[in-house]
Motif scaffolding. Sequence first.
Motif, PDB file in Angstrom:
ATOM      1  N   LEU A   3       6.670  31.068  24.326  1.00  0.00           N
ATOM      2  CA  LEU A   3       6.976  31.490  23.047  1.00  0.00           C
ATOM      3  C   LEU A   3       6.015  30.803  22.219  1.00  0.00           C
ATOM      4  CD1 LEU A   3      10.992  30.601  22.788  1.00  0.00           C
ATOM      5  CD2 LEU A   3       9.776  32.544  23.188  1.00  0.00           C
ATOM      6  N   LEU A   4       5.629  31.402  21.140  1.00  0.00           N
ATOM      7  CA  LEU A   4       4.445  30.995  20.361  1.00  0.00           C
ATOM      8  C   LEU A   4       5.107  31.000  18.886  1.00  0.00           C
ATOM      9  CD1 LEU A   4       2.897  32.853  22.699  1.00  0.00           C
ATOM     10  CD2 LEU A   4       1.007  31.530  21.685  1.00  0.00           C
ATOM     11  N   ILE A   5       4.747  29.826  18.088  1.00  0.00           N
ATOM     12  CA  ILE A   5       5.064  30.004  16.622  1.00  0.00           C
ATOM     13  C   ILE A   5       4.165  29.182  15.845  1.00  0.00           C
ATOM     14  CG2 ILE A   5       7.828  29.973  17.217  1.00  0.00           C
ATOM     15  CD1 ILE A   5       7.894  26.956  16.768  1.00  0.00           C
ATOM     16  N   SER A   6       4.159  29.135  14.637  1.00  0.00           N
ATOM     17  CA  SER A   6       3.542  28.393  13.782  1.00  0.00           C
ATOM     18  C   SER A   6       3.857  28.534  12.180  1.00  0.00           C
ATOM     19  CB  SER A   6       1.734  28.985  13.611  1.00  0.00           C
ATOM     20  OG  SER A   6       1.783  30.275  12.942  1.00  0.00           O
ATOM     21  N   ASP A   7       3.336  27.322  11.474  1.00  0.00           N
ATOM     22  CA  ASP A   7       3.498  27.646  10.114  1.00  0.00           C
ATOM     23  C   ASP A   7       5.086  27.493   9.737  1.00  0.00           C
ATOM     24  OD1 ASP A   7       0.734  28.500   8.782  1.00  0.00           O
ATOM     25  OD2 ASP A   7       0.923  29.671  10.471  1.00  0.00           O
ATOM     26  N   LEU A   8       5.553  26.501  10.294  1.00  0.00           N
ATOM     27  CA  LEU A   8       7.056  26.301  10.046  1.00  0.00           C
ATOM     28  C   LEU A   8       6.969  25.568   8.580  1.00  0.00           C
ATOM     29  CD1 LEU A   8       7.267  26.750  13.222  1.00  0.00           C
ATOM     30  CD2 LEU A   8       9.154  25.650  13.258  1.00  0.00           C
ATOM     31  N   HIS A   9       5.843  24.453   8.351  1.00  0.00           N
ATOM     32  CA  HIS A   9       5.850  23.765   7.240  1.00  0.00           C
ATOM     33  C   HIS A   9       7.384  22.803   7.092  1.00  0.00           C
ATOM     34  CE1 HIS A   9       2.253  25.612   5.609  1.00  0.00           C
ATOM     35  NE2 HIS A   9       2.628  26.531   6.119  1.00  0.00           N
ATOM     36  N   LEU A  10       7.687  22.176   8.215  1.00  0.00           N
ATOM     37  CA  LEU A  10       8.999  21.570   8.081  1.00  0.00           C
ATOM     38  C   LEU A  10       8.901  20.182   7.250  1.00  0.00           C
ATOM     39  CD1 LEU A  10       9.715  21.173  12.134  1.00  0.00           C
ATOM     40  CD2 LEU A  10      10.856  22.642  10.130  1.00  0.00           C
ATOM     41  N   GLU A  11       9.929  20.016   6.445  1.00  0.00           N
ATOM     42  CA  GLU A  11       9.995  18.911   5.566  1.00  0.00           C
ATOM     43  C   GLU A  11      11.502  18.891   5.226  1.00  0.00           C
ATOM     44  OE1 GLU A  11       8.508  19.672   1.989  1.00  0.00           O
ATOM     45  OE2 GLU A  11       8.817  21.875   1.992  1.00  0.00           O
ATOM     46  N   ILE A  37       3.029  25.476  19.328  1.00  0.00           N
ATOM     47  CA  ILE A  37       3.018  25.445  18.036  1.00  0.00           C
ATOM     48  C   ILE A  37       1.596  25.317  17.334  1.00  0.00           C
ATOM     49  CG2 ILE A  37       4.131  24.042  16.097  1.00  0.00           C
ATOM     50  CD1 ILE A  37       6.068  22.875  18.162  1.00  0.00           C
ATOM     51  N   LEU A  38       1.295  26.655  16.909  1.00  0.00           N
ATOM     52  CA  LEU A  38      -0.183  26.844  16.340  1.00  0.00           C
ATOM     53  C   LEU A  38      -0.540  26.203  15.230  1.00  0.00           C
ATOM     54  CD1 LEU A  38      -0.946  30.066  18.171  1.00  0.00           C
ATOM     55  CD2 LEU A  38      -1.115  27.889  19.116  1.00  0.00           C
ATOM     56  N   GLY A  39      -0.268  25.129  14.607  1.00  0.00           N
ATOM     57  CA  GLY A  39      -0.470  24.523  13.576  1.00  0.00           C
ATOM     58  C   GLY A  39       0.548  24.664  12.300  1.00  0.00           C
ATOM     59  N   ASP A  40       0.411  23.510  11.173  1.00  0.00           N
ATOM     60  CA  ASP A  40       1.298  23.817  10.067  1.00  0.00           C
ATOM     61  C   ASP A  40       2.677  23.654  10.497  1.00  0.00           C
ATOM     62  OD1 ASP A  40      -0.920  23.502   8.378  1.00  0.00           O
ATOM     63  OD2 ASP A  40      -0.478  25.362   7.641  1.00  0.00           O
ATOM     64  N   PHE A  41       2.819  23.008  11.518  1.00  0.00           N
ATOM     65  CA  PHE A  41       3.966  22.403  11.974  1.00  0.00           C
ATOM     66  C   PHE A  41       4.965  21.905  10.989  1.00  0.00           C
ATOM     67  CE2 PHE A  41       6.965  19.918  15.483  1.00  0.00           C
ATOM     68  CZ  PHE A  41       8.043  21.005  15.298  1.00  0.00           C
ATOM     69  N   LEU A 110      -6.748  33.870  23.477  1.00  0.00           N
ATOM     70  CA  LEU A 110      -7.624  32.673  22.439  1.00  0.00           C
ATOM     71  C   LEU A 110      -6.322  32.440  21.509  1.00  0.00           C
ATOM     72  CD1 LEU A 110      -9.938  31.084  21.422  1.00  0.00           C
ATOM     73  CD2 LEU A 110     -10.547  33.156  20.033  1.00  0.00           C
ATOM     74  N   LEU A 111      -6.336  31.164  21.440  1.00  0.00           N
ATOM     75  CA  LEU A 111      -5.135  30.397  20.464  1.00  0.00           C
ATOM     76  C   LEU A 111      -6.022  29.781  19.312  1.00  0.00           C
ATOM     77  CD1 LEU A 111      -2.330  29.073  22.936  1.00  0.00           C
ATOM     78  CD2 LEU A 111      -2.591  31.495  21.939  1.00  0.00           C
ATOM     79  N   MET A 112      -5.472  30.099  17.881  1.00  0.00           N
ATOM     80  CA  MET A 112      -6.189  29.425  16.789  1.00  0.00           C
ATOM     81  C   MET A 112      -5.325  29.069  15.917  1.00  0.00           C
ATOM     82  SD  MET A 112      -9.836  31.513  16.559  1.00  0.00           S
ATOM     83  CE  MET A 112     -10.596  30.409  15.499  1.00  0.00           C
TER      84      MET A 112
END
Length: 249
Positions: A3-11, A37-41, A110-112
């Motif tokens: 599984l791949l996810i990104s940009d959850l912006h958890l707060e 988790i590809l950033g902005d977790f 390629l993951l970015m």
Amino acid sequence: MILLISDLHLEEERPDITRAFLDLLHGRARGAQALYILGDFFEAWIGDDGMTPFQRSIGEALRELSDGGTAIFIMHGNRDFLLGKAFCKLAGARLLKDPSVVQLYDEPVLLMHGDSLCTRDLGYMKLRRILRNPVVLFVLRHLPLRSRHRLARKLRSESRAQTRMKANDIVDVTPEEVPQVMQQFGVRTLVHGHTHRPAIHKLQIGDQAARRIVLGDWDRQGWVLQVDEQGFQLAAFDFVNPQLALPGA
């Protein structure tokens, strides 16, 4: 299954997103080989020494998944580039360099995070180079927490204001940059987030078919890219009903 996810912006101010993420950890991710988790977790991260109880609870939830046998990889985004080894140790995760090539079911991918592909946004690219400079990173990590809190609020406020003023193509990836980067790393599949424009784009690199998969941000719904023997499936799901709504289902 991977599984791949990104940009959850958890707060803490978005408990709906937090609940949806925890549902994913307790459900579908339980059977996954790996979670990327590809950033902005997180919406913001001022340093591991400034970890809040909320952020620590997220790390502990990831550790539970890791202890169950799922490998966890976290990549820096533009909002959480100060996330470091202490959080990864707490979460049982490995910090993944941006960019990285990984094998997903025998295919090099390629993951970015994706922000480095937005080269037409000259102001942001200049700021990115400054903030990612090792000397600047060292200074930032050693600023008093209060100063880092103020700086984070300032950067977030300015980013939101500037994004609203910029043309859509400026804050998206530069089309010419994508095939160049993919050729550089010798891949036919690129996966990234950052732009909040989920899609699977078909490309042609030389005489080979290729694809760019853009992960969606978690706001009104969540997005997950599932990779298995059947291939790559990008799916959205409702926060109220976390059952994945696969394309064509």
